[in-house]
Scaffold this motif. Structure first.
Motif, mmCIF file in Angstrom:
data_model
loop_
_atom_site.group_PDB
_atom_site.id
_atom_site.type_symbol
_atom_site.label_atom_id
_atom_site.label_comp_id
_atom_site.label_asym_id
_atom_site.label_seq_id
_atom_site.Cartn_x
_atom_site.Cartn_y
_atom_site.Cartn_z
ATOM 1 N N CYS B 100 41.956 41.099 51.237
ATOM 2 C CA CYS B 100 42.590 41.551 50.028
ATOM 3 C C CYS B 100 41.969 41.003 48.512
ATOM 4 O O CYS B 100 42.214 41.663 47.586
ATOM 5 N N ILE B 101 41.806 39.747 48.817
ATOM 6 C CA ILE B 101 41.426 39.211 47.718
ATOM 7 C C ILE B 101 40.123 39.708 47.205
ATOM 8 O O ILE B 101 39.683 40.082 46.100
ATOM 9 N N SER B 102 39.261 39.934 48.052
ATOM 10 C CA SER B 102 37.619 40.667 47.664
ATOM 11 C C SER B 102 38.079 42.080 47.416
ATOM 12 O O SER B 102 37.506 42.645 46.488
ATOM 13 N N PHE B 103 39.131 42.739 48.093
ATOM 14 C CA PHE B 103 39.303 43.974 47.904
ATOM 15 C C PHE B 103 39.916 44.274 46.252
ATOM 16 O O PHE B 103 39.429 45.033 45.603
ATOM 17 N N LYS B 104 40.852 43.351 45.952
ATOM 18 C CA LYS B 104 41.212 43.185 44.507
ATOM 19 C C LYS B 104 40.086 43.219 43.442
ATOM 20 O O LYS B 104 40.320 44.049 42.432
ATOM 21 N N GLU B 105 39.060 42.375 43.759
ATOM 22 C CA GLU B 105 37.772 42.080 42.972
ATOM 23 C C GLU B 105 37.274 43.574 42.824
ATOM 24 O O GLU B 105 36.839 43.840 41.809
ATOM 25 N N CYS B 106 37.040 44.377 43.992
ATOM 26 C CA CYS B 106 36.309 45.466 43.817
ATOM 27 C C CYS B 106 37.159 46.837 43.096
ATOM 28 O O CYS B 106 36.596 47.406 42.380
ATOM 29 N N CYS B 107 38.440 46.466 43.214
ATOM 30 C CA CYS B 107 39.239 47.345 42.498
ATOM 31 C C CYS B 107 39.152 47.195 40.970
ATOM 32 O O CYS B 107 39.107 48.147 40.291
ATOM 33 N N ASP B 108 39.095 45.984 40.640
ATOM 34 C CA ASP B 108 39.250 45.598 39.273
ATOM 35 C C ASP B 108 37.803 46.224 38.618
ATOM 36 O O ASP B 108 37.924 46.281 37.251
ATOM 37 N N VAL B 109 36.900 46.100 39.148
ATOM 38 C CA VAL B 109 35.665 46.773 38.520
ATOM 39 C C VAL B 109 35.306 48.262 38.981
ATOM 40 O O VAL B 109 34.110 48.515 38.785
ATOM 41 N N GLN B 110 36.499 48.730 39.786
ATOM 42 C CA GLN B 110 36.177 50.168 39.959
ATOM 43 C C GLN B 110 34.904 50.415 40.944
ATOM 44 O O GLN B 110 34.243 51.482 40.785
#
Lengths: 220, 169
Positions: B100-110
């Motif tokens: 989820c931590i990595s996932f959030k990072e991907c989300c943040d940069v779309q």
């Protein structure tokens, strides 16, 4: 045995805690944590439901759904709809419920300034998730102690927003409630608020049981 | 001494320690186990069951949001990741939480591709954990049926071994 009024019981009374969290998993965990700590628990899934439960949802005629007085409110910070902060504000704005201690729970992503904002608004404490048994035990002791100290005290009618510098927790052993002892702490013109952890003797080295300690600040 | 019980208890102990050591579980899981007693023998199983239901639902929603490349609702994905991170943290599902931590990072940069990879990984991890925990709960049942008690496990020794890098998406 049901306890109707905390102050009227001399034996160790059961706290009735209202727990607010939009996560089903978290509600189940916090409920168990509180029950195992001998608290009565009511869980609701949102700030709006919490207000309804207390009877603060604007329906003037309603006395709320609760059958037992609420002694403590524990709420998640980030929830859809009404956030934990907004719920806190509404509770502190209400003359009926502002004395109820409110504790905010949040994940470590929450920025210090948000913690600060909650404490300024009158939150009793800030718990980091995931919440552990030690956190709840510590919290309960805090509340029980300040609850006993509250007996017989006249309540300060001023809200936190008017007298932000009155949030000093009294360094005395009895109370660390943010709404108590405001009259005894100085409301100096250059406000310096510091939050002291009066219960520093309790287990404070688990990462999730951090309390916010703010240095004195000057604010206009 | 009932050696069947002892064997099962040893099996249980080894298995749960391995789950901590391999990073499937963290300290919060042991915190949950503390909350279980004879009166609530299924507490942990119930909580993780809720968690797995949550995973399935959130993953499904996020999958829908990520479906069309030209129209990804990253806000919705972010909300899903946030919820998943929260609940995985609450039950001690360490690997899921780390994804989820990595996932959030991907989300943040779309980053849609990154999100899709993370989604796949989080799906894998929660299902893996579900299987592992089912095995663990089965062992518990066997111990109880053989008349034994579930061992307490001190994970403090295993804690020092839990220095895994974040699982990458």
């Amino acid at each position: 045995m049901a306890v109707r009024d905390l102050s009227s019981s001399s034996s160790s009374p059961e706290l009735h805690v209202l727990a607010v969290d939009d996560s089903f998993v978290d509600r189940k965990v916090i409920e168990r944590l509180l029950r195992i700590s001998s608290c009565k628990v009511t869980t609701v899934e949102s700030g709006t439901r919490a207000l309804q439960y207390l009877g603060l949802d604007g329906d003037k005629g309603s006395s709320g759904l609760k059958d037992l007085k609420v002694n403590l409110i524990v709420t998640d910070y980030s929830m859809p709809g009404l956030t934990g902060y907004e719920l806190l504000k509404k509770i502190k704005e209400s003359s009926a419920f502002r004395e109820i201690p409110v504790v905010i729970m949040s994940s470590e992503n929450i920025q210090p300034r948000i913690q600060h904002r909650c404490m300024t608004e009158g939150a009793e404490d800030f718990l980091l998730k995931p919440v552990k048994l030690a956190d709840v035990k510590r919290l309960k002791e805090l509340i029980m102690r300040s609850g006993q100290a509250e007996e017989g005290k006249t309540k300060n009618p001023c809200t936190k927003r008017i007298l932000q510098d009155d949030i000093d927790s009294s360094p005395s052993s009895s109370s660390s409630s943010s709404s108590s002892s405001s009259s005894s702490s100085s409301s100096s013109s250059s406000s310096s608020s510091s939050y002291h952890d009066d219960v520093s003797s309790l287990d404070d080295d688990t990462p999730s049981s951090k309390r916010m300690k703010l240095e004195s600040r000057v604010h206009d | 001494m009932n050696t069947v019980v002892a064997q099962l208890q040893r099996q249980f102990q080894d298995y749960i320690v391995s789950l901590y050591q391999q990073g499937f579980l963290d300290n919060q899981f042991s915190e949950l186990r503390k909350l279980q007693d004879e009166g609530t023998p299924d507490f942990v199983a119930e909580v993780v069951s809720l968690f797995f239901d949550d995973c399935a639902k959130l993953i499904n929603n996020m999958s829908t949001s990520l479906e069309r490349p030209e129209n990804v609702d990253f806000k919705q994905v972010d909300s899903g990741v946030h919820q998943l991170k929260g609940s995985s943290s609450s039950v001690g599902a360490r690997r899921v939480k780390n994804v989820c931590i990595s996932f959030k990072e991907c989300c943040d940069v779309q980053n849609r591709e990154g999100c899709l990879r993370c989604l796949q990984q989080v799906d894998y991890e929660y299902k893996m954990l579900k299987t592992k925990l089912q095995d663990l709960f089965n062992l518990e049942q066997q111990i109880l049926q053989a008349g034994g008690t579930i061992p307490q496990v001190d994970i403090n020794e295993t804690d020092t071994l839990l220095n895994f890098a974040n699982v990458q998406g």
